[in-house]
Scaffold this motif. Structure first.
Motif, PDB file in Angstrom:
ATOM      1  N   UNK A  12      56.365  77.371  59.139  1.00  0.00           N
ATOM      2  CA  UNK A  12      57.570  76.413  58.301  1.00  0.00           C
ATOM      3  C   UNK A  12      58.896  76.897  58.925  1.00  0.00           C
ATOM      4  N   UNK A  13      59.671  75.713  59.088  1.00  0.00           N
ATOM      5  CA  UNK A  13      60.957  75.942  59.356  1.00  0.00           C
ATOM      6  C   UNK A  13      61.692  75.179  58.344  1.00  0.00           C
ATOM      7  N   UNK A  14      62.631  75.872  57.600  1.00  0.00           N
ATOM      8  CA  UNK A  14      63.297  75.199  56.644  1.00  0.00           C
ATOM      9  C   UNK A  14      64.868  75.054  57.029  1.00  0.00           C
ATOM     10  N   UNK A  15      65.422  74.068  56.602  1.00  0.00           N
ATOM     11  CA  UNK A  15      66.905  73.703  56.787  1.00  0.00           C
ATOM     12  C   UNK A  15      67.107  73.065  55.299  1.00  0.00           C
ATOM     13  N   UNK A  57      64.115  79.399  50.437  1.00  0.00           N
ATOM     14  CA  UNK A  57      63.312  79.308  51.687  1.00  0.00           C
ATOM     15  C   UNK A  57      61.935  79.579  50.950  1.00  0.00           C
ATOM     16  N   UNK A  58      61.884  80.556  50.284  1.00  0.00           N
ATOM     17  CA  UNK A  58      60.463  80.806  49.681  1.00  0.00           C
ATOM     18  C   UNK A  58      59.929  79.744  49.024  1.00  0.00           C
ATOM     19  N   UNK A  59      60.798  79.314  48.050  1.00  0.00           N
ATOM     20  CA  UNK A  59      60.255  78.401  47.011  1.00  0.00           C
ATOM     21  C   UNK A  59      59.937  77.081  48.044  1.00  0.00           C
ATOM     22  N   UNK A  60      60.827  76.738  48.971  1.00  0.00           N
ATOM     23  CA  UNK A  60      60.307  75.497  49.650  1.00  0.00           C
ATOM     24  C   UNK A  60      59.009  75.613  50.169  1.00  0.00           C
ATOM     25  N   UNK A  91      72.358  85.040  61.869  1.00  0.00           N
ATOM     26  CA  UNK A  91      71.196  85.575  62.708  1.00  0.00           C
ATOM     27  C   UNK A  91      69.778  84.957  62.148  1.00  0.00           C
ATOM     28  N   UNK A  92      69.606  84.193  61.166  1.00  0.00           N
ATOM     29  CA  UNK A  92      68.623  83.632  60.804  1.00  0.00           C
ATOM     30  C   UNK A  92      68.613  82.046  60.806  1.00  0.00           C
ATOM     31  N   UNK A  93      69.867  81.422  60.973  1.00  0.00           N
ATOM     32  CA  UNK A  93      69.842  80.025  60.895  1.00  0.00           C
ATOM     33  C   UNK A  93      69.857  79.296  59.554  1.00  0.00           C
ATOM     34  N   UNK A  94      70.233  80.149  58.323  1.00  0.00           N
ATOM     35  CA  UNK A  94      70.486  80.040  57.242  1.00  0.00           C
ATOM     36  C   UNK A  94      71.654  78.895  57.001  1.00  0.00           C
ATOM     37  N   UNK A  95      71.664  77.916  56.568  1.00  0.00           N
ATOM     38  CA  UNK A  95      72.725  77.080  56.173  1.00  0.00           C
ATOM     39  C   UNK A  95      73.609  77.553  55.100  1.00  0.00           C
ATOM     40  N   UNK A  96      74.745  77.378  55.138  1.00  0.00           N
ATOM     41  CA  UNK A  96      75.828  77.756  54.050  1.00  0.00           C
ATOM     42  C   UNK A  96      75.345  77.458  52.835  1.00  0.00           C
ATOM     43  N   UNK A  97      75.027  78.628  51.821  1.00  0.00           N
ATOM     44  CA  UNK A  97      74.853  78.394  50.550  1.00  0.00           C
ATOM     45  C   UNK A  97      73.244  78.544  50.523  1.00  0.00           C
ATOM     46  N   UNK A  98      72.588  78.529  51.530  1.00  0.00           N
ATOM     47  CA  UNK A  98      71.039  78.530  51.465  1.00  0.00           C
ATOM     48  C   UNK A  98      70.582  80.043  51.324  1.00  0.00           C
ATOM     49  N   UNK A  99      69.574  80.330  50.539  1.00  0.00           N
ATOM     50  CA  UNK A  99      69.285  81.605  50.073  1.00  0.00           C
ATOM     51  C   UNK A  99      67.765  81.779  50.492  1.00  0.00           C
ATOM     52  N   UNK A 100      67.402  82.949  50.562  1.00  0.00           N
ATOM     53  CA  UNK A 100      66.065  83.562  50.799  1.00  0.00           C
ATOM     54  C   UNK A 100      65.162  82.818  49.736  1.00  0.00           C
ATOM     55  N   UNK A 101      65.560  82.976  48.556  1.00  0.00           N
ATOM     56  CA  UNK A 101      64.868  82.472  47.528  1.00  0.00           C
ATOM     57  C   UNK A 101      64.478  80.737  47.518  1.00  0.00           C
ATOM     58  N   UNK A 129      61.434  70.706  55.423  1.00  0.00           N
ATOM     59  CA  UNK A 129      60.685  71.844  55.891  1.00  0.00           C
ATOM     60  C   UNK A 129      59.567  71.307  57.078  1.00  0.00           C
ATOM     61  N   UNK A 130      59.618  71.639  58.235  1.00  0.00           N
ATOM     62  CA  UNK A 130      58.637  71.325  59.221  1.00  0.00           C
ATOM     63  C   UNK A 130      57.790  72.160  59.307  1.00  0.00           C
ATOM     64  N   UNK A 131      56.302  71.741  59.553  1.00  0.00           N
ATOM     65  CA  UNK A 131      55.220  72.874  59.525  1.00  0.00           C
ATOM     66  C   UNK A 131      54.262  72.276  60.194  1.00  0.00           C
ATOM     67  N   UNK A 132      53.475  73.047  60.823  1.00  0.00           N
ATOM     68  CA  UNK A 132      52.046  72.680  61.623  1.00  0.00           C
ATOM     69  C   UNK A 132      51.135  72.503  60.628  1.00  0.00           C
TER      70      UNK A 132
END
Length: 173
Positions: free
Chosen positions: A98-101, A27-30, A15-25, A109-112
Protein backbone atom coordinates in the motif's frame (compact mmCIF):
# COMPACT_ATOMS: atom_id res chain seq x y z
CA UNK A 1 20.41 17.25 15.86
CA UNK A 2 18.10 18.80 18.42
CA UNK A 3 14.39 18.90 17.76
CA UNK A 4 11.26 19.20 19.80
CA UNK A 5 8.08 17.16 19.72
CA UNK A 6 6.52 20.03 17.73
CA UNK A 7 9.02 19.37 14.91
CA UNK A 8 7.87 15.77 14.47
CA UNK A 9 5.10 16.41 11.84
CA UNK A 10 7.53 18.31 9.59
CA UNK A 11 10.20 15.62 10.02
CA UNK A 12 7.70 12.87 9.19
CA UNK A 13 6.54 14.78 6.12
CA UNK A 14 10.12 15.03 4.83
CA UNK A 15 11.16 11.46 5.63
CA UNK A 16 7.99 9.43 4.96
CA UNK A 17 6.25 11.33 2.19
CA UNK A 18 3.33 12.31 4.43
CA UNK A 19 1.24 15.16 3.04
CA UNK A 20 0.63 18.24 5.18
CA UNK A 21 -1.97 17.32 7.80
CA UNK A 22 -1.80 13.59 7.04
CA UNK A 23 -1.36 11.40 10.10
CA UNK A 24 -0.19 7.90 10.84
CA UNK A 25 -3.75 7.18 11.98
CA UNK A 26 -5.12 8.29 8.58
CA UNK A 27 -2.71 5.99 6.77
CA UNK A 28 -3.51 3.06 9.03
CA UNK A 29 -7.26 3.53 8.63
CA UNK A 30 -6.97 3.90 4.84
CA UNK A 31 -4.93 0.69 4.51
CA UNK A 32 -7.38 -1.08 6.85
CA UNK A 33 -10.42 -0.04 4.80
CA UNK A 34 -8.82 -1.18 1.53
CA UNK A 35 -7.83 -4.50 3.10
CA UNK A 36 -11.32 -4.97 4.56
CA UNK A 37 -12.84 -4.75 1.08
CA UNK A 38 -10.94 -7.88 0.07
CA UNK A 39 -11.34 -9.74 3.37
CA UNK A 40 -15.11 -9.18 3.65
CA UNK A 41 -15.65 -10.19 0.01
CA UNK A 42 -13.65 -13.40 0.47
CA UNK A 43 -15.40 -14.26 3.75
CA UNK A 44 -18.81 -13.47 2.21
CA UNK A 45 -19.42 -10.88 4.96
CA UNK A 46 -21.73 -8.80 2.82
CA UNK A 47 -23.04 -6.39 5.48
CA UNK A 48 -19.48 -5.58 6.57
CA UNK A 49 -18.42 -5.19 2.94
CA UNK A 50 -21.09 -2.53 2.37
CA UNK A 51 -19.70 -0.51 5.29
CA UNK A 52 -16.31 0.11 3.59
CA UNK A 53 -17.90 2.06 0.74
CA UNK A 54 -18.96 5.68 0.34
CA UNK A 55 -22.59 6.31 -0.73
CA UNK A 56 -21.55 6.35 -4.43
CA UNK A 57 -18.62 4.29 -5.71
CA UNK A 58 -16.99 4.34 -9.13
CA UNK A 59 -15.83 0.82 -10.04
CA UNK A 60 -13.44 0.45 -12.97
CA UNK A 61 -12.74 -3.15 -13.90
CA UNK A 62 -12.31 -2.31 -17.59
CA UNK A 63 -8.80 -3.79 -17.76
CA UNK A 64 -10.44 -7.18 -17.22
CA UNK A 65 -13.92 -6.84 -18.70
CA UNK A 66 -13.73 -3.91 -21.12
CA UNK A 67 -16.76 -1.66 -21.16
CA UNK A 68 -17.04 1.48 -19.06
CA UNK A 69 -16.59 2.19 -15.34
CA UNK A 70 -19.83 2.24 -13.37
CA UNK A 71 -21.11 4.20 -10.38
CA UNK A 72 -22.89 2.02 -7.82
CA UNK A 73 -24.22 2.23 -4.29
CA UNK A 74 -22.86 -0.09 -1.60
CA UNK A 75 -26.08 -2.14 -1.82
CA UNK A 76 -25.65 -2.54 -5.58
CA UNK A 77 -22.02 -3.62 -5.14
CA UNK A 78 -22.99 -6.19 -2.51
CA UNK A 79 -25.79 -7.55 -4.70
CA UNK A 80 -23.45 -7.91 -7.68
CA UNK A 81 -20.47 -9.31 -5.78
CA UNK A 82 -22.48 -11.70 -3.61
CA UNK A 83 -24.02 -13.23 -6.73
CA UNK A 84 -20.77 -13.39 -8.67
CA UNK A 85 -18.13 -14.08 -5.99
CA UNK A 86 -20.64 -16.20 -4.07
CA UNK A 87 -20.79 -18.59 -7.06
CA UNK A 88 -17.14 -19.57 -6.55
CA UNK A 89 -16.24 -22.33 -4.11
CA UNK A 90 -13.70 -19.91 -2.62
CA UNK A 91 -11.84 -16.69 -3.40
CA UNK A 92 -8.77 -15.10 -1.89
CA UNK A 93 -7.82 -11.51 -2.63
CA UNK A 94 -4.41 -10.57 -1.24
CA UNK A 95 -3.81 -6.81 -1.15
CA UNK A 96 -0.34 -5.50 -0.28
CA UNK A 97 2.34 -2.86 -0.91
CA UNK A 98 0.00 0.00 0.00
CA UNK A 99 1.14 3.50 -0.94
CA UNK A 100 -1.06 6.24 0.52
CA UNK A 101 -1.40 9.90 -0.36
CA UNK A 102 -3.96 11.85 1.66
CA UNK A 103 -4.89 15.51 1.67
CA UNK A 104 -7.73 16.79 3.79
CA UNK A 105 -10.76 14.54 3.38
CA UNK A 106 -9.63 12.65 0.27
CA UNK A 107 -6.95 10.06 -0.35
CA UNK A 108 -5.55 7.67 -2.93
CA UNK A 109 -4.14 4.30 -1.96
CA UNK A 110 -2.38 2.18 -4.58
CA UNK A 111 -1.75 -1.47 -3.81
CA UNK A 112 -0.71 -4.68 -5.49
CA UNK A 113 -3.18 -7.56 -5.54
CA UNK A 114 -3.34 -11.25 -6.26
CA UNK A 115 -6.82 -12.74 -6.56
CA UNK A 116 -7.37 -16.49 -6.70
CA UNK A 117 -10.77 -17.91 -7.64
CA UNK A 118 -11.68 -21.56 -7.04
CA UNK A 119 -14.55 -23.38 -8.75
CA UNK A 120 -14.67 -27.12 -9.29
CA UNK A 121 -15.91 -27.83 -12.82
CA UNK A 122 -15.81 -30.47 -15.52
CA UNK A 123 -14.20 -28.17 -18.08
CA UNK A 124 -10.66 -27.80 -16.74
CA UNK A 125 -8.61 -26.38 -13.93
CA UNK A 126 -10.55 -25.27 -10.85
CA UNK A 127 -8.22 -22.26 -10.38
CA UNK A 128 -8.01 -18.82 -11.95
CA UNK A 129 -5.59 -16.27 -10.53
CA UNK A 130 -5.10 -12.61 -11.43
CA UNK A 131 -2.37 -10.22 -10.38
CA UNK A 132 -2.10 -6.49 -10.74
CA UNK A 133 -2.77 -3.18 -9.08
CA UNK A 134 -5.65 -1.48 -7.33
CA UNK A 135 -6.04 2.27 -7.14
CA UNK A 136 -8.45 3.11 -4.35
CA UNK A 137 -9.98 6.58 -4.10
CA UNK A 138 -11.18 7.37 -0.60
CA UNK A 139 -13.15 10.12 1.10
CA UNK A 140 -13.75 10.87 4.74
CA UNK A 141 -17.44 10.36 5.55
CA UNK A 142 -18.61 11.38 9.03
CA UNK A 143 -15.07 10.99 10.37
CA UNK A 144 -14.29 7.60 8.76
CA UNK A 145 -12.45 6.77 5.56
CA UNK A 146 -14.64 5.14 2.89
CA UNK A 147 -13.86 3.82 -0.58
CA UNK A 148 -15.36 6.07 -3.27
CA UNK A 149 -13.62 4.47 -6.26
CA UNK A 150 -11.66 1.39 -7.27
CA UNK A 151 -9.61 1.01 -10.44
CA UNK A 152 -8.34 -2.53 -10.98
CA UNK A 153 -5.52 -2.96 -13.48
CA UNK A 154 -4.78 -6.57 -14.37
CA UNK A 155 -1.09 -7.19 -15.08
CA UNK A 156 -1.13 -10.97 -15.39
CA UNK A 157 -3.43 -13.99 -15.18
CA UNK A 158 -2.98 -17.74 -14.86
CA UNK A 159 -5.31 -20.70 -14.94
CA UNK A 160 -8.82 -21.25 -16.22
CA UNK A 161 -10.37 -17.94 -17.30
CA UNK A 162 -13.57 -19.85 -18.15
CA UNK A 163 -14.28 -19.83 -14.41
CA UNK A 164 -15.32 -16.19 -14.86
CA UNK A 165 -18.14 -17.18 -17.23
CA UNK A 166 -19.11 -20.21 -15.13
CA UNK A 167 -19.39 -18.07 -12.00
CA UNK A 168 -21.34 -15.39 -13.87
CA UNK A 169 -23.78 -18.11 -14.95
CA UNK A 170 -24.27 -19.13 -11.32
CA UNK A 171 -21.60 -21.77 -10.74
CA UNK A 172 -20.18 -24.95 -12.25
CA UNK A 173 -22.28 -27.36 -14.24
Amino acid sequence: MDFSRNDLPAILARTTGFAEGETVDDRAEIVEVCTRMAVHADRREWDELAEVFAPAVTLDYTSLNGGEPGVLTPAEIVAAWSGFLGAFDATQHLVTNHLVTAAGDSAVCTASFQATHVLANRFGSPLWTLGGDYEFHLVRVEGSWKIAGVVMTVVWADGNKDLLALAAAGGAS
